[in-house]
Write an enzyme that holds these catalytic residues in place. Structure first.
Site, PDB file in Angstrom:
ATOM      1  N   GLN A  83       0.814  -1.231   0.000  1.00 46.66           N
ATOM      2  CA  GLN A  83       0.000   0.000   0.000  1.00 46.66           C
ATOM      3  C   GLN A  83       0.844   1.277   0.000  1.00 46.66           C
ATOM      4  OE1 GLN A  83      -3.868   0.896   0.725  1.00 46.66           O
ATOM      5  NE2 GLN A  83      -2.675   2.430  -0.361  1.00 46.66           N
ATOM      6  N   HIS A 106      -2.693  -2.256  -8.369  1.00 47.62           N
ATOM      7  CA  HIS A 106      -3.345  -0.958  -8.454  1.00 47.62           C
ATOM      8  C   HIS A 106      -2.484  -0.178  -9.454  1.00 47.62           C
ATOM      9  CE1 HIS A 106      -5.151  -2.342  -4.762  1.00 47.62           C
ATOM     10  NE2 HIS A 106      -5.893  -1.257  -4.663  1.00 47.62           N
ATOM     11  N   GLU A 125      -4.098   4.687 -10.530  1.00 49.19           N
ATOM     12  CA  GLU A 125      -5.317   5.173  -9.869  1.00 49.19           C
ATOM     13  C   GLU A 125      -5.106   6.652  -9.612  1.00 49.19           C
ATOM     14  OE1 GLU A 125      -6.384   3.369  -6.134  1.00 49.19           O
ATOM     15  OE2 GLU A 125      -8.360   4.308  -6.112  1.00 49.19           O
ATOM     16  N   ASP A 138     -14.148  -2.961  -4.239  1.00 48.15           N
ATOM     17  CA  ASP A 138     -12.994  -2.221  -3.726  1.00 48.15           C
ATOM     18  C   ASP A 138     -13.112  -1.933  -2.222  1.00 48.15           C
ATOM     19  OD1 ASP A 138     -10.537  -0.979  -3.713  1.00 48.15           O
ATOM     20  OD2 ASP A 138     -11.121   0.747  -4.923  1.00 48.15           O
ATOM     21  N   TRP A 198     -11.753   4.869   2.848  1.00 48.87           N
ATOM     22  CA  TRP A 198     -11.959   5.498   1.551  1.00 48.87           C
ATOM     23  C   TRP A 198     -13.429   5.680   1.201  1.00 48.87           C
ATOM     24  CZ3 TRP A 198      -8.286   1.831   2.689  1.00 48.87           C
ATOM     25  CH2 TRP A 198      -6.952   2.235   2.542  1.00 48.87           C
TER      26      TRP A 198
HETATM   27 ZN   LIG Z   1      -8.025  -1.131  -4.296  1.00 51.25          ZN
END
Ligand SMILES: [Zn+2]
Length: 435
Positions: free
Chosen positions: A156, A214, A217, A313, A319
């Site tokens: 992440q 990812h 994005e 997601d 988020w």
């Molecule tokens: Zn994601």
């Protein structure tokens, strides 16, 4: 678990429009499918009453380690992706394995009740303890009888940007995580992003694992890591095993560049997963007006021969405060954002949360695998709708969820009892004069 008795479903409608279809499930497989099947001794008989029979929903992109943590330790005030990442960073040191497992198991219950049969979830590896990885490995094993989980080792905070991320990611794979993840647009520079793509693809090739990053994005049209991902997919022969998730920058790219990019993606057998609920929520946050939608170019990718799936997601996390494991809500949002309102487009959106996602996860299709055909696993969901389009319109009730011929969940049909003078008593949203 002991073997369930045979299950005979009467009078269902298939996705291709055939009506009056019976299905027999025995020994975990669909053993017969057609009109007026003969009765079977000892079988449980369910009257589908014309309801729609679909293979289970599949979620190709999720974050089970963060799900249902909304408000811990605070809520996302700006609503942006970057504040969400910061907030998750604040939450991580406070997480306990027990609480994470408990939340993940609760979400898996929601998912099953909503007819989801498999989830590909990212697990954050930017944590020396690998707490999320350990918790989700435990959850994967615990839910295996009723839900398939695929785990992605997800750096992440950046593979190169976060100290120790590469070592942690490799430890996660050693522990049994299924897929190599990445986040090239979050690395410090474009060059470092490209380097992370190369390293991760080489790692996946060496270990014989799929890749799901990812990728781009961002609303930045110059975020072009997807071309690097396609390049290394091609170079290392990873065709069909690599997924670019989000790919939102493609929304903002120059049309000429995209006309070159799409055939490259198709050539590499790259798969793309859009996350319509989250993309429409998080992208375009730096715009005034006009404000971009920010979802990747779904119909154009499909037309170029690229497999496109939709993921949920986020559900109630740093988020996104909303969501309820409803892949029909995901598909309906995708339909709106991409304006896929034609009959063909509507069906493509339904496929994007079923068979297309099964391809993303690499699930076997057909005999012994995914699908509503004789010989497939007896995994299916019965929807209170007459067609895929109606299922999307209504976010149709999941009347019955079946896995391996065993009923996992039942819900009553959604109707209302009205007390209006001179009006019919029952409201059924599936019954309309033109139908
Ligand atoms: Zn994601």
């Amino acid at each position: 678990m002991n073997t369930p008795p045979p299950l005979l479903l009467r009078n269902a409608t298939l996705l291709d429009g055939r009506t009056g279809i019976d299905l027999l499930a025995q020994g975990g497989l669909i053993t017969a499918l057609g009109p007026a099947l003969p009765a079977v001794d000892g079988a449980e008989v369910v009257d589908a009453a014309g309801a729609l029979l679909s293979p289970p929903f599949i979620d190709a992109h999720f974050h089970l380690d963060a799900a249902l943590s909304h408000g811990l330790p605070r809520v996302n005030a700006s609503g942006t992706l970057l504040e969400g990442i910061r907030l998750w960073g604040e939450l991580k040191p406070l997480l306990t394995e027990e609480a994470l497992v408990e939340r993940a198991l609760t979400y898996c219950d929601w998912a099953v009740a909503r007819g989801i049969g498999a989830i590909r979830t990212h697990a954050d590896v930017c944590d020396e303890r690998l707490l999320a990885v350990r918790a989700l490995l435990q959850v994967r094993q615990q839910v295996a009888p009723y839900l398939d989980l695929q785990l992605v080792a997800f750096p992440q905070d950046g593979l190169l940007r976060s100290p120790g991320a590469m070592a942690n990611l490799q430890r996660a794979l050693d522990l049994g995580v299924d897929v190599v993840g990445g986040i090239p647009h979050f690395e410090r520079t474009q060059a470092e992003g490209a380097e992370s793509v190369r390293l991760l693809c080489e790692l996946a090739a060496a270990r014989g694992l799929p890749v799901d990053m990812h990728c781009d994005e961002s609303d930045d049209p110059m975020s072009r890591h997807i071309e690097t991902l396609a390049l290394h997919t091609q170079r290392l022969g990873l065709h069909g095993r690599v997924t670019a998730s989000h790919a939102t920058s493609m929304h903002s790219m120059d049309n000429y560049y995209v006309s070159k990019l799409l055939p490259l993606l198709a050539e590499a057998g790259l798969q793309v997963v859009a996350n319509p609920l989250i993309n429409i929520t998080l992208q375009g946050r730096h715009d005034s007006y006009p404000r971009r939608r920010g979802m990747t170019r779904v119909p154009e990718l499909l037309a170029a021969g690229v497999n496109v799936g939709f993921g949920h997601d986020c559900v109630m996390d740093p988020w996104y405060a909303l969501g309820s494991a409803d892949m029909l809500e995901v598909a309906a949002m995708g339909l709106h954002v991409a304006q896929m309102t034609s009959q063909a487009g509507t069906r493509q959106c339904f496929d994007a949360v079923t068979v297309n996602n099964a391809r993303v996860l690499g699930l076997p299709l057909g005999a012994g695998g995914y699908g509503v055909e004789v010989g497939c696993r007896a995994d299916f969901v019965l929807l209170q709708a007459a067609s895929p389009a109606e299922a999307l319109r209504l976010r149709a009730q999941r009347l019955l969820v079946v896995r391996g011929g065993r009923v996992l969940s039942r819900m009553p049909p959604a109707t209302a009892l009205l007390g209006l003078p001179g009006r019919p008593t029952f409201v059924d949203f599936t019954r309309h004069p033109a139908g």
